[in-house]
Write a protein that holds these residues in place. Structure first.
Motif, short mmCIF file in Angstrom:
data_model
loop_
_atom_site.label_atom_id
_atom_site.label_comp_id
_atom_site.label_asym_id
_atom_site.label_seq_id
_atom_site.Cartn_x
_atom_site.Cartn_y
_atom_site.Cartn_z
N GLY A 19 0.80 -1.21 0.00
CA GLY A 19 0.00 0.00 0.00
C GLY A 19 0.84 1.26 0.00
N ALA A 20 0.17 2.41 -0.10
CA ALA A 20 0.86 3.70 -0.11
C ALA A 20 1.63 3.93 1.18
N ASP A 21 1.17 3.31 2.26
CA ASP A 21 1.86 3.47 3.54
C ASP A 21 3.06 2.54 3.69
N GLY A 22 3.34 1.74 2.64
CA GLY A 22 4.49 0.84 2.67
C GLY A 22 4.19 -0.52 3.28
N ASN A 23 2.98 -0.68 3.80
CA ASN A 23 2.61 -1.97 4.40
C ASN A 23 2.07 -2.91 3.35
#
Length: 86
Positions: free
Chosen positions: A22-26
């Motif tokens: 995801g955009a959050d890196g998760n």
């Protein structure tokens, strides 16, 4: 759709599967506890046994391709657990 067609379609979908970040890196992947992985893997093995030709499914080979796919998936899951590391 026949069971063979279903197995082919699922194999195509699995071949196109990838890790989702995801955009959050998760990762967007689902994480299972080891216990849940062992339970899901065991259930997939049971399903494969019921789809394979024999007393549960009958003598016809119609479920063989789907049973093979389910067996592969159960192996992938169980190999990541204590059961697969024995």
């Amino acid at each position: 759709m026949s069971l063979d067609d279903e197995a082919d379609e699922l194999r195509r979908q699995l071949a196109a599967d990838r890790t989702v970040v995801g955009a959050d890196g998760n990762s967007g992947n689902v994480v299972l506890t080891e216990l849940r992985g062992m339970i899901v893997g065991g259930l997939l093995q049971e399903l494969a046994a019921r789809l394979a030709p024999g007393p549960a499914f009958g003598p016809g080979p119609h479920g063989e391709a789907l049973a093979a796919l389910v067996t592969e998936l159960s192996g992938e899951i169980l190999d990541q657990t204590f059961v697969g590391r024995q």
